[in-house]
Scaffold this motif. Structure first.
Motif, mmCIF file in Angstrom:
data_model
loop_
_atom_site.group_PDB
_atom_site.id
_atom_site.type_symbol
_atom_site.label_atom_id
_atom_site.label_comp_id
_atom_site.label_asym_id
_atom_site.label_seq_id
_atom_site.Cartn_x
_atom_site.Cartn_y
_atom_site.Cartn_z
ATOM 1 N N ALA A 199 1.103 -0.936 0.034
ATOM 2 C CA ALA A 199 -0.001 -0.317 -0.058
ATOM 3 C C ALA A 199 1.019 1.188 0.206
ATOM 4 O O ALA A 199 0.193 3.083 -0.742
ATOM 5 C CB ALA A 199 -0.501 0.091 1.064
ATOM 6 N N LEU A 200 1.809 1.270 0.702
ATOM 7 C CA LEU A 200 3.132 2.096 0.230
ATOM 8 C C LEU A 200 4.043 2.514 -0.413
ATOM 9 O O LEU A 200 4.369 3.693 -1.059
ATOM 10 C CB LEU A 200 3.857 2.237 1.904
ATOM 11 C CG LEU A 200 3.211 2.270 3.005
ATOM 12 C CD1 LEU A 200 3.940 1.973 4.394
ATOM 13 C CD2 LEU A 200 2.418 3.927 3.355
ATOM 14 N N ALA A 201 4.140 1.412 -1.576
ATOM 15 C CA ALA A 201 4.502 1.279 -2.569
ATOM 16 C C ALA A 201 4.359 2.383 -3.281
ATOM 17 O O ALA A 201 5.815 3.262 -3.772
ATOM 18 C CB ALA A 201 4.445 -0.322 -3.524
ATOM 19 N N ASN A 202 3.575 2.679 -3.537
ATOM 20 C CA ASN A 202 3.133 4.385 -4.673
ATOM 21 C C ASN A 202 2.964 5.715 -4.323
ATOM 22 O O ASN A 202 2.397 6.586 -4.689
ATOM 23 C CB ASN A 202 2.151 3.998 -5.993
ATOM 24 C CG ASN A 202 0.853 3.449 -4.608
ATOM 25 O OD1 ASN A 202 0.885 3.624 -3.989
ATOM 26 N ND2 ASN A 202 -0.121 3.628 -5.284
ATOM 27 N N ASP A 203 3.061 5.274 -2.902
ATOM 28 C CA ASP A 203 3.493 6.855 -2.137
ATOM 29 C C ASP A 203 2.229 7.653 -2.249
ATOM 30 O O ASP A 203 1.849 8.661 -2.820
ATOM 31 C CB ASP A 203 4.296 7.784 -3.086
ATOM 32 C CG ASP A 203 5.317 8.777 -0.814
ATOM 33 O OD1 ASP A 203 4.631 8.376 -0.351
ATOM 34 O OD2 ASP A 203 5.010 9.727 -1.802
ATOM 35 N N PRO A 204 1.134 6.568 -1.908
ATOM 36 C CA PRO A 204 -0.955 7.851 -1.496
ATOM 37 C C PRO A 204 -0.913 8.472 -0.692
ATOM 38 O O PRO A 204 0.084 8.704 0.039
ATOM 39 C CB PRO A 204 -1.175 6.707 -1.833
ATOM 40 C CG PRO A 204 -0.903 5.524 -0.980
ATOM 41 C CD PRO A 204 0.813 5.335 -1.384
ATOM 42 N N GLU A 205 -1.545 8.947 -0.993
ATOM 43 C CA GLU A 205 -2.102 10.418 0.108
ATOM 44 C C GLU A 205 -3.088 9.995 1.003
ATOM 45 O O GLU A 205 -2.586 9.568 1.856
ATOM 46 C CB GLU A 205 -2.017 11.262 -0.272
ATOM 47 C CG GLU A 205 -2.794 12.439 0.050
ATOM 48 C CD GLU A 205 -3.331 13.910 -1.073
ATOM 49 O OE1 GLU A 205 -3.929 13.938 -2.309
ATOM 50 O OE2 GLU A 205 -3.157 14.529 -0.225
ATOM 51 N N ILE A 206 -3.440 8.734 0.703
ATOM 52 C CA ILE A 206 -4.501 8.554 1.318
ATOM 53 C C ILE A 206 -4.826 7.232 1.204
ATOM 54 O O ILE A 206 -4.597 6.046 0.679
ATOM 55 C CB ILE A 206 -6.015 8.229 0.571
ATOM 56 C CG1 ILE A 206 -6.187 9.711 0.783
ATOM 57 C CG2 ILE A 206 -6.790 8.105 1.938
ATOM 58 C CD1 ILE A 206 -7.472 10.572 0.008
ATOM 59 N N LEU A 207 -4.534 6.044 2.574
ATOM 60 C CA LEU A 207 -4.679 4.902 3.022
ATOM 61 C C LEU A 207 -6.168 4.143 3.591
ATOM 62 O O LEU A 207 -6.068 4.631 4.627
ATOM 63 C CB LEU A 207 -3.221 4.401 4.574
ATOM 64 C CG LEU A 207 -2.723 3.638 4.054
ATOM 65 C CD1 LEU A 207 -1.904 3.016 2.640
ATOM 66 C CD2 LEU A 207 -1.088 3.449 5.132
#
Ligand SMILES: Nc1ncnc2c1ncn2[C@@H]1O[C@H](COP(=O)(O)OP(=O)(O)OP(=O)(O)O)[C@@H](O)[C@H]1O
Ligand SMILES: [Mg+2]
Lengths: 281, 418
Positions: free
Chosen positions: B177-185
């Motif tokens: 989930a963090l790999a694409n550095d999203p704004e929302i988790l």
């Protein structure tokens, strides 16, 4: 009673359907026949061209690498026995026919299975057809096959293909439907398209189940060998039929043993392949 | 503007969802609507907003619609009516292509049972989102490796998920989930399938990561303790799919909106929620740089204490000085306090839960000093304050035995305050 039979003549309806197909679908069946013939010739060439001992060696190594030492030993002894009994060419013909039928069967069956898994409507139509196909006695397939494709190995492949198709469809459908919801959700949540989801998530996760379907398809195809021998498909089917019709027990028995050896070899190797894909996941 | 803005969201499962809307408006209950139309009301008119960089926890009992809600945010489930604005854009009006972009680059999801691909090793699992987004192999490998490092799974890149423990598998889920550095988790009961010890550890690590990453986290849980621990704000969903209350943990504990929430929070272990920072008292200090024994004695007498905390010019805690030592220094005419500073005092950070201070509080003679990361003195927590917190959580009727020494302490304390 007879009058009613004349009005609603089920067999007659079937007959007129086949008549209509032979008249109007000629080009289509010629095309199919051409495809099958091409593949069958190719496969037959592959198995007939090298010397028997080389093929036996290849099979033994394959069984060893994929399955166990025991299977490899069985393969070695079994195929040497076939060679010794003098049915090598017939066995390779049968193997080619089975492979051609299975390849076509999977080419048709797996996409249908995928489609069925995606649409409940499709599955509701396909399922009764599969039930029908599996309960119909295998002999019945021979009639339309002969009418549409004449005699010889090609209608043999076609009849075998249709008879052995259902498990490929069923288990592909089942395998994909059984992929855990969270895995499908995860694929979608990370922005996969439908085809990415199919190729990268669903098919690989369903692979062990699909492989079990492939194994069953091969086994069913083998069980058609003798029956398709009746329409001149050749191979071991012919050997067994000769034993039956001429009451030559020894020939019939030897043909039967050769089929069993081939069946066990194919079953163990595909089973091992399917276990392997299961263990990986 | 808020990052996520939810307006009058409804989700109704069933054959003809829109038919149920007028019934909801009429005020029929979930059961009545189910009987009449065969439709299940999962979310019933939710309106609220989520700010950038906050950890927003949605909490409710089983079947209250939590999973449905979080799946509406990325449209794994299609909402029935309402609006969901993310950065001002309505998710519900997006076409497939735009929605995929949002899923690939804007928000990603962590699942309760991990949702890993069993045929892929760790690094290939983590790469999944980048791969479907069409990133080149080298680039996505680099990002995946970085994410794996972030969740502490270095060295396991080539392992298969089946070879990992539950906690490690969820780390893979988190890394993915963090790999694409999203704004929302989006995290749907991400820690619920883990055993308690690992669960606590993962909560701590998430809090840790959050102090570095500052994502907007939307976290689902059915466990109030978990909600109170990690949530900046908490939304409580009722069993009818209605939002009952939105607020900070303290607000919800101190001021439950209705009886449902009140019943909910009754069983909370307050000592796990209330922190040292919340119950600390101010306390007089002397500064080692300018004050002498004279000043120290005067302050102690004024407040009725037998000791006083000593700080330096930057208010960094140096230790404690007892009245006896102050008297001695005065007799010896030593102005500098440093020789008599006793460093044998306990300290704590403001965010430490009261429960974690109890053992220390029973052991130490002095109050516990509350200091920040830089050692700056903030105040004190004494035994009495801790005991008060523990008692607060109990029902009024139950009288628990109190040690005599604690009563003495409390009496001393009261004298001191008077
Ligand atoms: N696909 C569906 N079809 C019909 N009803 C559904 C569907 N999914 C959920 N529901 C119903 O919607 C309501 C909310 O379900 P949801 O899964 O969102 O609850 P939850 O709070 O996540 O519960 P849990 O803690 O068990 O995960 C439940 O009454 C459930 O039965
Ligand atoms: Mg849920």
């Amino acid at each position: 009673m007879n009058q009613i039979r004349d009005i609603v003549n089920i067999g007659g309806i079937f007959e007129s359907i086949i008549d209509w197909l032979t008249e109007n679908g000629d080009w289509f069946f010629d095309f199919i026949a051409l495809l099958v013939e091409g593949l069958l010739d190719g496969v037959t060439w592959v198995f007939s061209f090298p010397p028997a001992l080389i093929i036996i060696a290849i099979f033994t190594v394959l069984a060893w690498k994929v399955a166990t030492k025991g299977v490899a030993l069985f393969t070695l002894i079994g195929f040497l026995l076939i060679l010794y009994m003098g049915y090598w060419q017939q066995t390779m013909d049968t193997l080619s026919l089975v492979i051609a039928a299975v390849v076509f069967g999977l080419l048709v069956g797996i996409p249908i299975g995928i489609w069925a898994s995606k649409s409940d409507k499709a599955w509701n139509v396909i399922r009764p057809i599969l039930d029908f196909m599996q309960t119909l006695p295998a002999f019945v397939y021979l009639i339309p096959a002969v009418l549409l494709f004449k005699l010889g190995p090609i209608p043999g492949v076609i009849a075998t293909l249709i008879f052995s198709l259902p498990p490929a469809v069923r288990l592909t459908n089942l395998g994909i439907r059984q992929v855990p919801t969270e895995i499908k959700e995860a694929a979608r949540a990370f922005g996969a398209t439908s085809s990415q989801m199919l190729v990268k998530a669903e098919l690989p996760v369903a692979l062990p189940t699909i492989m079990a379907g492939v194994n069953q398809t091969i086994m069913l195809a083998l069980s058609m060998v003798v029956i398709s021998g009746m329409i001149g498909a050749g191979g071991l089917g012919n050997v067994v039929l000769k034993g039956i019709t001429q009451l030559k027990i020894d020939i019939g028995f030897e043909g039967g043993v050769a089929i069993v050896i081939l069946a066990i070899f194919l079953d163990r190797v595909t089973q091992a392949l399917s276990d392997r894909s299961g263990r990986q996941s | 503007m808020a990052l996520v803005e939810v307006r009058d969201l409804h989700k109704i499962f069933g054959p003809n969802p829109r038919k149920a809307i007028p019934l909801i408006k009429k005020g029929l209950t979930k059961q009545e609507i189910l009987k009449k139309t065969g439709c299940t009301v999962a979310i019933n008119g939710a309106s609220f907003s989520i700010e950038k960089k906050e950890t927003f926890v949605v909490m409710g009992l089983s079947g209250s619609g939590k999973s449905t809600f979080i799946r509406c945010l990325n449209r794994l489930i299609e909402p029935t009516t309402g609006e969901i604005l993310i950065d001002g854009k309505d998710i519900m009006k997006m076409d497939k292509e735009t929605l995929r972009e949002v899923r690939r680059y804007k928000m990603s999801m962590v699942f309760q049972h991990f949702g890993l691909l069993p045929h892929r090793n760790v690094v290939n699992n983590v790469e999944f989102g980048l791969e479907v987004g069409g990133m080149t192999k080298d680039e996505r490998r680099e990002k995946a490796v970085r994410a794996i490092k972030l969740v502490g799974l270095e060295g396991f890149e080539q392992s298969m998920p089946s070879e990992l423990s539950g906690g490690m598998q969820q780390r893979v889920g988190l890394a993915r989930a963090l790999a694409n550095d999203p704004e929302i988790l989006l995290m749907d009961e991400a820690f619920s399938a883990l055993d308690p010890l690992i669960r606590t550890q993962m909560q701590d690590e998430l809090l840790d990561l959050q102090t570095k990453m500052h994502k907007t986290i939307i976290f689902i849980t059915h466990d109030l303790d978990e909600a109170l621990k990690i949530g900046d704000r908490i939304l409580i969903l009722g069993p009818d799919g209605r939002v009952r209350q939105v607020g900070t943990p303290e607000e919800i504990l101190a001021d439950p909106a209705d009886d449902y929430v009140k019943k909910f929070v009754q069983n909370v272990d307050r000592t796990r929620v209330i922190t040292a920072g919340l119950i600390k008292r101010r306390s007089p200090t002397v500064c080692v740089a300018k004050d002498g024994p004279e000043a120290a004695m005067r302050l102690m007498e004024k407040h009725g204490h037998s000791h006083i905390f000593v700080v330096n010019a930057d208010r960094v805690l140096q230790g404690i000085l007892s009245i006896d030592d102050a008297v001695k220094l005065k007799k010896e005419k030593v102005r500098d306090l440093s020789s008599k500073i006793n460093t044998d005092v306990y300290t704590t950070l403001p965010e430490t839960a009261v429960a974690d201070l109890m053992a220390t509080a029973l052991e130490t003679r002095f109050p516990i000093a509350v200091i920040d990361q830089d050692g700056v003195f903030q105040g004190i927590v004494d035994r009495a304050a801790i005991i008060r917190e523990v008692n607060e959580g109990m029902d009024d009727q139950t009288l628990t035995p109190t040690a005599l020494s604690d009563i003495h302490d409390e009496l001393n304390e009261r004298e001191g305050n008077a």
